[in-house]
Enzyme design. Structure first.
Site: not given
Length: 96
Positions: A25, A43
């Site tokens: 990320r 996520n």
């Protein structure tokens, strides 16, 4: 009137493999800002990473290509892409 290179597109992307807990990320945020792409990344409970990229066709395609490799610790198995209508997102963020 915008020419093709300036037209905004939106890609909704699901990345699977070893992509959580490897800095995916954070790296996506950094890469998206370099490509001048707006959107978000998070996520999801099934172990995949979900992201939305909005920007020029070239910027969004560059992000999708980057997703296939991700950060060095990631092992990407698959990248599924769905194209949608842009919402006019500003900036790029990590979502929970």
């Amino acid at each position: 009137m915008q020419n093709q290179s300036q037209k905004q597109i939106r890609a909704h992307v699901f990345i699977s493999g070893q992509v959580q807990g490897v800095g995916y990320r954070l790296s996506t945020v950094s890469e998206a800002r370099q490509c001048s792409v707006n959107g978000w990344v998070r996520n999801i409970p099934d172990g995949r990473v979900e992201a939305v990229f909005e920007g020029t066709k070239s910027g969004v395609e560059e992000m999708i290509n980057w997703c296939h490799k991700g950060p060095s610790a990631a092992v990407v198995k698959d990248v599924a892409v769905e194209y949608e209508e842009p919402e006019g997102l500003n900036g790029f963020e990590t979502r929970r």
